[in-house]
Motif scaffolding. Structure first.
Motif, PDB file in Angstrom:
ATOM      1  N   UNK A 119       0.848  -1.194   0.000  1.00 15.32           N
ATOM      2  CA  UNK A 119       0.000   0.000   0.000  1.00 15.32           C
ATOM      3  C   UNK A 119       0.878   1.237   0.000  1.00 15.32           C
ATOM      4  N   UNK A 120       0.539   2.187  -0.861  1.00 13.55           N
ATOM      5  CA  UNK A 120       1.295   3.426  -0.949  1.00 13.55           C
ATOM      6  C   UNK A 120       0.479   4.565  -0.361  1.00 13.55           C
ATOM      7  N   UNK A 121       1.193   5.526   0.191  1.00 16.01           N
ATOM      8  CA  UNK A 121       0.539   6.704   0.745  1.00 16.01           C
ATOM      9  C   UNK A 121       0.189   7.673  -0.382  1.00 16.01           C
ATOM     10  N   UNK A 122      -0.616   8.658  -0.066  1.00  9.44           N
ATOM     11  CA  UNK A 122      -0.960   9.695  -1.040  1.00  9.44           C
ATOM     12  C   UNK A 122       0.301  10.402  -1.538  1.00  9.44           C
ATOM     13  N   UNK A 123       1.243  10.654  -0.625  1.00 11.77           N
ATOM     14  CA  UNK A 123       2.508  11.303  -0.992  1.00 11.77           C
ATOM     15  C   UNK A 123       3.286  10.451  -2.001  1.00 11.77           C
TER      16      UNK A 123
END
Length: 142
Positions: A119-123
């Protein structure tokens, strides 16, 4: 520091940059597929003694079938990537080919989310979008 993933990733990027420059000069006047073969043989000749002398050699037949399957798929993908990369270098400028090749960064993130459950962050998504935009900007003809 040398146990840190970022150190090794940054070193990989430096060597990848040198790869593009050395390959662009090295493939002049020869077939890009043949050049890829030469490169692969040389890598094997350097890496095999390194693994042996570093004491990292183990019996490849003792590896689990799953490891063999995915290492084989990785090898096939690497070979295809190298063939395409050398062909692109032969046809285009290294300063244009290498950034487009690095679009793989965006694809790795997408594949890691889809197939590995990462999972990747919005950043992080924003950073990948900027990379993708940069690749498009570099790839477009003037």
């Amino acid at each position: 520091m040398t146990g840190d993933w970022f150190f090794w990733a940054a070193l990989s990027a430096c060597f990848a940059a040198l790869t593009a420059i050395f390959a662009k000069v090295g493939i002049q006047g020869i077939d890009s597929d043949f050049a890829t073969l030469i490169r692969t043989v040389l890598i094997t000749l350097v890496l095999a003694p390194f693994v042996w002398l570093a004491g990292k050699w183990s019996n490849p037949l003792s590896l689990p079938g799953r490891a063999w399957l995915f290492l084989s798929l990785s090898a096939l993908a690497t070979g295809a990537s190298w063939l395409c990369y050398f062909r692109a270098l032969q046809l285009g400028d290294a300063s244009k080919v290498a950034p487009v090749d690095k679009f793989s960064l965006v694809l790795v993130a997408l594949f890691a989310c889809l197939f590995l459950g990462e999972r990747l962050s919005l950043r992080e998504w924003l950073g990948l979008a900027l990379v993708a935009a940069g690749v498009l900007l570099l790839a477009l003809k003037r």
